[in-house]
Design an enzyme around this catalytic site. Structure first.
Site, PDB file in Angstrom:
ATOM      1  N   ASP A  33       0.840  -1.194   0.000  1.00  0.00           N
ATOM      2  CA  ASP A  33       0.000   0.000   0.000  1.00  0.00           C
ATOM      3  C   ASP A  33       0.881   1.253   0.000  1.00  0.00           C
ATOM      4  OD1 ASP A  33      -2.042   1.841   0.363  1.00  0.00           O
ATOM      5  OD2 ASP A  33      -3.080   0.623   1.847  1.00  0.00           O
ATOM      6  N   ASP A  34       0.793   2.051  -1.039  1.00  0.00           N
ATOM      7  CA  ASP A  34       1.591   3.282  -1.181  1.00  0.00           C
ATOM      8  C   ASP A  34       3.079   3.003  -1.353  1.00  0.00           C
ATOM      9  OD1 ASP A  34      -0.807   4.580  -0.810  1.00  0.00           O
ATOM     10  OD2 ASP A  34      -0.139   5.802   0.883  1.00  0.00           O
ATOM     11  N   CYS A  71      -5.840   3.712  -4.004  1.00  0.00           N
ATOM     12  CA  CYS A  71      -6.000   2.411  -3.363  1.00  0.00           C
ATOM     13  C   CYS A  71      -7.289   1.687  -3.739  1.00  0.00           C
ATOM     14  CB  CYS A  71      -5.882   2.554  -1.845  1.00  0.00           C
ATOM     15  SG  CYS A  71      -6.662   4.020  -1.175  1.00  0.00           S
ATOM     16  N   ARG A  75      -7.835  -1.795  -6.127  1.00  0.00           N
ATOM     17  CA  ARG A  75      -8.265  -3.069  -5.544  1.00  0.00           C
ATOM     18  C   ARG A  75      -9.514  -3.604  -6.238  1.00  0.00           C
ATOM     19  NH1 ARG A  75      -5.042  -3.347  -0.799  1.00  0.00           N
ATOM     20  NH2 ARG A  75      -3.848  -1.401  -0.795  1.00  0.00           N
ATOM     21  N   LYS A 126      -5.759  -5.582   4.144  1.00  0.00           N
ATOM     22  CA  LYS A 126      -6.621  -4.478   3.732  1.00  0.00           C
ATOM     23  C   LYS A 126      -7.706  -4.989   2.788  1.00  0.00           C
ATOM     24  CE  LYS A 126      -6.417   0.301   2.059  1.00  0.00           C
ATOM     25  NZ  LYS A 126      -5.538   1.460   1.806  1.00  0.00           N
ATOM     26  N   HIS A 128     -10.887  -2.494   1.390  1.00  0.00           N
ATOM     27  CA  HIS A 128     -11.164  -1.290   0.603  1.00  0.00           C
ATOM     28  C   HIS A 128     -11.936  -1.601  -0.672  1.00  0.00           C
ATOM     29  CE1 HIS A 128      -9.264   2.964   1.045  1.00  0.00           C
ATOM     30  NE2 HIS A 128     -10.576   2.976   1.126  1.00  0.00           N
ATOM     31  N   HIS A 208       1.688   2.477   3.848  1.00  0.00           N
ATOM     32  CA  HIS A 208       0.744   3.589   3.923  1.00  0.00           C
ATOM     33  C   HIS A 208       0.902   4.330   5.253  1.00  0.00           C
ATOM     34  CE1 HIS A 208      -3.159   5.661   4.145  1.00  0.00           C
ATOM     35  NE2 HIS A 208      -3.404   5.331   2.892  1.00  0.00           N
ATOM     36  N   ASP A 333      -0.517  -0.707  -4.908  1.00  0.00           N
ATOM     37  CA  ASP A 333      -1.811  -0.176  -5.360  1.00  0.00           C
ATOM     38  C   ASP A 333      -1.710   1.184  -6.023  1.00  0.00           C
ATOM     39  OD1 ASP A 333      -1.199   1.192  -3.038  1.00  0.00           O
ATOM     40  OD2 ASP A 333      -3.163   0.938  -2.109  1.00  0.00           O
ATOM     41  N   ASN A 334      -0.651   1.917  -5.754  1.00  0.00           N
ATOM     42  CA  ASN A 334      -0.418   3.224  -6.386  1.00  0.00           C
ATOM     43  C   ASN A 334       1.025   3.616  -6.108  1.00  0.00           C
ATOM     44  OD1 ASN A 334      -2.683   3.911  -3.886  1.00  0.00           O
ATOM     45  ND2 ASN A 334      -0.593   4.646  -3.600  1.00  0.00           N
ATOM     46  N   LYS A 378       1.065   9.444  -5.872  1.00  0.00           N
ATOM     47  CA  LYS A 378      -0.274   8.879  -5.684  1.00  0.00           C
ATOM     48  C   LYS A 378      -1.347   9.937  -5.952  1.00  0.00           C
ATOM     49  CE  LYS A 378      -3.091   7.271  -1.758  1.00  0.00           C
ATOM     50  NZ  LYS A 378      -3.034   6.975  -0.295  1.00  0.00           N
TER      51      LYS A 378
END
Length: 529
Positions: A33-34, A71, A75, A126, A128, A208, A333-334, A378
């Protein structure tokens, strides 16, 4: 038919089914994540990621793979094979959508699509996505919803049932807990379903914000970043060239570009050490340099811990004698985040950086480093916001080990790849007859050799940021009022030389294609269930 013959026939059917299921590879899909494009050792970083580096050395690295820039859209796309706008998981005018959007019934998640092929599916980390994991076809789940507290989450679930909040002061750490659940699920799978293939979706919440890490991990990097972000970025860029990444220019630092969202009160809370622009390191005060170096040390520690915990999951798969037959994919994710804010339990300026009482964000200075060599961060759809490292490892299916793949790909391609591996038709009966054809392409041909994939374009839209890539040409615009830019990524992937004025015909054609796709995807999102 006699009873004995019927039993014999049933036994043969079961045995044939078990053999067919066993021939399908297990799948471990890992999402960070991130995490920025250069944040892994095998992608240029100084951060220790030996397990991921080993997967890269024994598999493939994709140098032009993309996410959606945020994010929840990523997903949704990852687990359905559709662009997020098609399935209402990013903003579409006139329909409930975005992070609270509910997918159409014709867009089930991968577990429901893989189930006919005998897969057991497990989710750890996660979510989301709309609905809940078991309601979407997973057999087991640990859902860590509280993104703001790595040490003491208030909201988390096991098998869609809410768990008690974790108090401060325990040994709980989110990244470890996520891996613990994956390991427990795989152990149960080996015991109770040894003849079925598994799909393990391992969705780490790190790195993240808030920057929360274990003290022993932070200690490894405490002094590593005192040299400043320009020096670290140059070192990463040089290492990427040594690793054989395509020759690109190092993008200019956009000194006046700060976080995508303003939080002025957060800057007051964080104090004089925080800066919300990627200023020259030498222009910072001693206090700011120390503050910034400490932040990056925590970010590095979080990534180091991802690698450690992934190593434990890989050991579990090895203990099941399943490593050779398991397809492993790792991506983000980004791009890394330039955001600076204070949420959850707030920030105590006296707390140790990375502790539960601190709330720090990476910010644009270090995000620029994490996204080396690209522009922006992001939420933007310039390369820095949407380029993800992708590692693919599968001993039984990849012979060209340690190779790079330069063919562009996108998270919409993951579902198509996994469904082909599972020998499921592109439009299985679990999709409604009215479902649009998923836009993704299977990546399986690239497992053998680098080659072009037959696609019209790749498309992006998020919060007014827009982009489209066709071949080597890419158009991109920042914000609803931003002008379209045009780049030839074959020789300018860092997006330094805007060709919009020099190639107006190409610009006009690609903008028209972007608008056509936008209308098409919006119409699909507005269709009744």
């Amino acid at each position: 038919m006699s009873l004995l013959l019927r039993w014999t026939f049933c036994l043969l059917v079961c045995l044939v089914a078990q053999v067919a299921f066993a021939a399908r590879p297990n799948i471990l899909l890992v999402m960070a994540d991130d995490l920025g494009y250069s944040d892994l050792g095998c992608c240029g970083s100084e951060i220790a990621t030996p397990h991921l580096d080993a997967l890269a050395a024994g598999g493939l690295r994709f140098t032009q793979f993309y996410n959606t820039g945020r994010c929840w859209p990523t997903r949704g796309s990852l687990l359905t094979g559709y662009y997020a706008q098609q399935i209402r998981r990013d903003q579409v005018p006139g329909v409930p959508s975005g992070s609270r959007g509910t997918r159409p019934a014709w867009a089930p998640l991968l577990p429901a699509l893989l189930q006919p092929a005998g897969y057991r599916s497990y989710h750890s980390g996660k979510w989301h996505i709309d609905s809940m994991p078991l309601a979407c076809g997973f057999d087991r789940s640990y859902y860590l919803k509280d993104q703001g507290r790595f040490f003491n989450p208030l909201v988390h679930y096991e098998d869609d049932v809410k768990l008690p909040a974790v108090p401060k002061g325990t040994s709980f750490y989110g990244t470890t807990a996520i891996a613990d659940h994956a390991i427990a699920s795989l152990k149960q799978h080996a015991k109770e379903h040894p003849d079925a293939p598994f799909f393990q979706y391992l969705a780490f919440t790190a790195p993240h914000f808030p920057l929360h890490a274990l003290p022993e991990d932070i200690a490894k990097y405490r002094d590593r970043y005192r040299s400043g972000w320009e020096q670290i970025r140059a070192e990463r860029f040089a290492k990427q060239q040594q690793l054989g990444f395509p020759a690109v220019a190092l993008s200019d630092v956009e000194r006046t570009l700060g976080p995508p969202y303003p939080f002025p009160k957060a800057m007051e809370t964080l104090g004089d050490g925080e800066v919300n622009l990627p200023l020259a390191w030498e222009a910072l005060t001693d206090e700011q340099r120390a503050f910034q170096a400490n932040k990056m040390a925590v970010h590095a520690a979080m990534i180091d811990r991802i690698d450690q915990e992934l190593g434990r999951v890989l050991d579990q798969i090895r203990s099941m004698d399943a490593f050779e037959a398991t397809l492993i994919l790792f991506l983000s994710d980004n791009g890394a985040s330039a955001e600076i804010m204070v949420r959850a339990d707030g920030h105590d300026p006296q707390a140790d950086p990375g502790s539960a009482d601190s709330y720090l964000c990476l910010g644009p200075g270090w995000s620029t480093v994490s996204n080396t060599p690209f522009r922006r961060h992001k939420t933007w759809v310039h390369e820095g916001g949407i380029a993800t490292p992708l590692i693919v490892h599968w001993p039984e299916g990849i012979a060209d080990r340690g190779a790079l793949r330069h063919t562009p790909g996108h998270v919409i391609d993951i579902a198509a790849t996994l469904l082909e591996l599972a020998e499921i038709e592109p439009s299985p009966t679990s999709r409604a007859a009215s479902a649009p054809t998923p836009p993704g392409n299977s990546l399986l041909p690239l497992f053998s050799q680098d080659q072009s994939l037959d696609r019209e374009c790749l498309w992006w839209s998020h919060e007014g940021n827009r982009g489209l890539r066709q071949g080597d040409l890419k158009i991109v615009a920042a914000g609803k009022a931003g002008a379209w830019e045009l780049y030839n990524l074959a020789d300018d992937r860092s997006e330094q030389h805007d060709l919009a004025d020099r190639q107006p015909a190409d610009l006009k054609r690609l903008v028209a294609l972007w608008e056509s796709k936008n209308r098409e995807f919006s119409d699909q999102a507005r269709q009744p269930q």
